[in-house]
Design a protein around this motif. Structure first.
Motif: not given
Length: 118
Positions: A30-38, A41-45, A100-104
């Motif tokens: 089911s995997i199409y896109a793989m990515g990294w988010y960060r 502290p105190g901020k949105q992902r 998607s590469t633009t949404r998690p």
């Protein structure tokens, strides 16, 4: 279900480099896109970088020219090479897979801490 195991975080001095890895297992068809988010502290992902199975990439403006995302489809593994790190890169980095590469997508790794400090 998809399981994600991350590695490679740590403490690095400003200007240094780190390489993150994330291996996927389970329902990997089911995997199409793989990515990294960060998330700092105190901020949105936020999205850092993502890559499709065909090699198309998407980067946050703040990391363009410094970070490189790559993927080994035979190992179901995604990498993030991070160069010229600065204090603003300090965050917990999360691996993510989805459509998607633009949404998690729905699957997240446990997170790995990256700290940039002298």
């Amino acid at each position: 279900q998809v399981q994600l195991v991350e590695s490679g975080g740590g403490l690095v001095q400003p200007g240094g480099s780190l390489r993150l890895s994330c291996a996927a297992s389970g329902s990997i068809f089911s995997i199409y896109a793989m990515g990294w988010y960060r998330q700092a502290p105190g901020k949105q992902r936020e999205l850092v970088a993502a890559i499709t199975s065909g090699g198309n990439t998407n980067y946050a403006d703040s990391v363009k020219g410094r970070f490189t995302i790559s993927r080994d489809n035979t190992k179901n593994t995604v990498y993030l090479q991070m160069n010229s790190l600065n204090s603003e890169d300090t965050a917990v980095y999360y691996c993510n897979v989805g459509r998607s590469t633009t949404r998690p997508g729905n699957y997240w790794g446990q997170g790995t801490q990256v700290t940039v400090s002298s």
